[in-house]
Design a protein around this motif. Structure first.
Motif, PDB file in Angstrom:
ATOM      1  N   LEU A 142      -6.491  -2.517  -3.251  1.00 28.78           N
ATOM      2  CA  LEU A 142      -6.659  -3.204  -1.971  1.00 28.78           C
ATOM      3  C   LEU A 142      -7.933  -4.040  -1.943  1.00 28.78           C
ATOM      4  O   LEU A 142      -7.963  -5.132  -1.373  1.00 28.78           O
ATOM      5  N   LYS A 190       0.833  -1.211   0.000  1.00 29.79           N
ATOM      6  CA  LYS A 190       0.000   0.000   0.000  1.00 29.79           C
ATOM      7  C   LYS A 190       0.865   1.256   0.000  1.00 29.79           C
ATOM      8  O   LYS A 190       0.546   2.237  -0.697  1.00 29.79           O
ATOM      9  N   VAL A 192      -6.028   3.464  -5.194  1.00 32.94           N
ATOM     10  CA  VAL A 192      -5.304   2.638  -4.227  1.00 32.94           C
ATOM     11  C   VAL A 192      -6.281   1.673  -3.554  1.00 32.94           C
ATOM     12  O   VAL A 192      -6.003   0.481  -3.401  1.00 32.94           O
TER      13      VAL A 192
END
Length: 597
Positions: free
Chosen positions: A337, A292, A333
């Motif tokens: 995830l 991340k 992002v």
């Protein structure tokens, strides 16, 4: 005569020359590489040139596949070297001669002396006959002595800072694990010394074994089991991407083909970070957290940019520190995830993981809506623009925004209107077959499904549904368009609507439509897009007094049903749905100029 780009002449001698790729310059500490071709003849130089250039290119490709040394790698190298050294020692001990072997060899020597009539007073002849027995008797002692000598030498070299005794093992570890280490870097020296300490501990254990003591453990604090994420090799069939393909084939949530493809790229990015040999059971919070952190610095469309060609995730992020390209948004992002989290949930359900390490890792979502509906004034301006009334040229978008006599009547014209009066997704509409728009119980319907011919997909199983055709669409000539496509022999309602290289339906149109809004002066930044019509339809249903839970099925926000898959619905239920869709209204929206005449 023109010279080849990679060929350079210095004095009378020819040289091969190549520019170091920009992303590798920091590693090579130079911008060019040169090598003498050892000839003054141009033809000979050309013949020798390309093997040198290709070797350099192969080297650059190999360097790009490597990664920088980490603390986890050092810990793994130390423990691996220690355990392998002890394993080799045990294998050697298992081959040592036993008393029975020595006795058998002695009997053979005696038989040879008797058979060959060797004079026991002939020292040399007797030695020759018994040498094998002597070797067997001394082999264990020789091996023990060699290890003690090596232990003493290793300790002396460690004190002196000399690493020659460990260089072969060090090079082997670096090569097997595709590590990128400068031969003169402090990291290489540090790793070498750590591996020497592991060797010393292993040799000490072998000395203890010579006394029958197998209970010893390392006293050096660095010699301990490694806990890093990526160093353990995945067992056959348990690699991350191998199991992802099983997950994709099973597709437990029934998501669209292009969404699976996107998830494959997202999870592939994670694998790029942890290594292709990382087993799934080593996916943990630390690995997700580090991934991340890289994603938050990852540049937009990096894989499509020549600037980052051939680089891996960490290399791209590091190179972008110099290039300075804009990075992906928080919502992107979170998409990465989310893809990993969905896969990890499947791994948990199938016993590969105890818990989902991606849970709770998403970035905080902005409270501002990323997509907003059009106002009526904006829609009035939009539907009077050249895309709907006539443009200069329909082949290039830069001409679509300019008024002219060319009428566009393909998916670019109909998708916004259908979305406006149905709330359907653009890809769902674009993939419709002519047969998917038909009459049921006297009502025109649009059947969004994966059934039938063609490469169809839906976001989820619940996305398959029956949506009545709004009366306004019928007045605008949609059914007339549908009948025309059927008469022309088309199977698809919008045959010119295409998927991109990633399998995403009308992705190019969606992107160009946003740019079209910008050309019209309607859009500045984020907010308005093709999906604004879908949001507008939801708002229209709310204005008509319907609660979200009462119209979610129209938008494809429900669990899958047989009605949705096969499009068969009781007359009474369909009539209720027709009334619901026809309640979508936009006061003061003027579309009379689009009505067929």
């Amino acid at each position: 005569m023109a010279r080849l780009t990679y060929l350079e002449r210095r004095g009378a001698t020819y040289y091969a020359r190549i520019d170091i790729p920009v992303d590798l310059v920091p590693l090579y500490h130079t911008t060019t590489r040169k090598k003498s071709l050892r000839t003054k003849d141009e033809a000979t130089a050309k013949a020798r040139l390309w093997p040198v250039i290709e070797a350099w290119r192969a080297e650059f490709d190999d360097v790009r596949t490597r990664r920088e040394l980490t603390a986890d790698d050092k810990a793994d190298a130390v423990w691996q070297h220690y355990t392998h050294a002890l394993q080799r020692d045990e294998q050697i001990r298992q081959t040592m001669p036993t008393d029975a072997d020595i006795e058998a060899a002695t009997e053979q020597a005696v038989e040879r002396v008797q058979r060959d009539g060797i004079d026991v007073r002939d020292t040399l002849a007797l030695l020759d006959a018994s040498v094998d027995v002597m070797v067997l008797k001394k082999r264990r002692a020789f091996d023990a002595h060699a290890r003690r000598v090596k232990l003493d030498a290793m300790r002396k070299h460690l004190v002196a800072g000399e690493t020659a005794l460990i260089e072969d093992e060090l090079d082997d570890y670096i090569e097997r694990n595709k590590l990128l280490i400068d031969p003169l870097s402090p990291d290489r020296g540090d790793l070498a010394r750590k591996m020497m300490r592991a060797e010393i501990e292993a040799l000490q254990r072998t000395v203890e074994r010579d006394q029958g003591d197998y209970g010893g453990s390392p006293k050096d604090p660095i010699v301990k089991p490694a806990t890093g994420t990526s160093r353990e090799q995945a067992a056959p069939g348990e690699g991350i991407m191998v199991l992802f393909e099983q997950y994709a084939a099973e597709n437990p949530k029934g998501i669209a083909t292009d969404s699976i493809a996107q998830a494959r790229r997202d999870v592939g990015s994670f694998v790029d970070c942890v290594g292709t040999t990382c087993p799934v059971h080593r996916i943990d919070k630390k690995a997700v957290r580090e991934w991340k952190a890289l994603l938050m610095k990852y540049p937009v469309k990096a894989t499509e940019s020549n600037t980052f060609t051939g680089m891996k995730l960490a290399q791209i992020v590091k190179h972008n520190e110099k290039v300075g390209k804009p990075v992906i948004a928080s919502r992107t992002v979170n998409r990465y995830l989310s893809s990993l989290s969905a896969f990890c949930s499947w791994l948990v359900n199938h016993g590969y993981l105890d818990h989902n390490p991606a849970d709770g890792m998403s970035l905080k979502k902005s409270k501002d809506k990323t997509t907003i509906p059009f106002t009526v004034d904006q829609m009035n301006a939009l539907f009077k623009s050249p895309l709907f009334t006539g443009c200069q040229n329909g082949d290039e978008w830069r001409f679509v925004a300019k008024p002219g006599n060319v009428k566009i009547l393909d998916h670019r014209y109909w998708l916004p209107l259908i979305m406006l009066y149905s709330g359907a997704r653009p890809a769902e509409i674009a993939q419709l077959a002519v047969a998917d728009v038909r009459q049921e119980h006297g009502h025109w319907i649009m059947h969004i499904t994966t059934e039938g011919e063609g490469d169809k997909s839906v976001k989820t199983e619940g996305s398959m549904r029956v949506v009545p055709i709004h009366d306004e669409l019928i007045r605008l000539g949609f059914i007339k368009y549908r009948d025309g496509m059927e008469a022309a022999g088309h199977k698809r309602l919008f045959p010119e609507a295409k998927r991109n290289s990633r399998g995403q339906m009308v992705a190019e149109f969606s992107r160009e439509f946003g740019r079209y809004l910008t050309r019209l002066g309607m859009k500045t930044g984020r907010g308005l897009s093709l999906y604004s019509f879908r949001h507008g339809a939801a708002d229209a249903l709310r204005r008509a007094g319907h609660l979200d839970e009462h119209f979610g099925f129209i938008l494809g926000h429900t669990a899958g049903t047989m009605t949705g898959r096969y499009g068969i619905m009781p007359q009474g239920m369909l009539a209720q749905r027709v009334a619901l869709v026809n309640s979508i209204a936009y006061p003061k929206l003027e579309l009379s100029h689009l009505m067929p005449r």
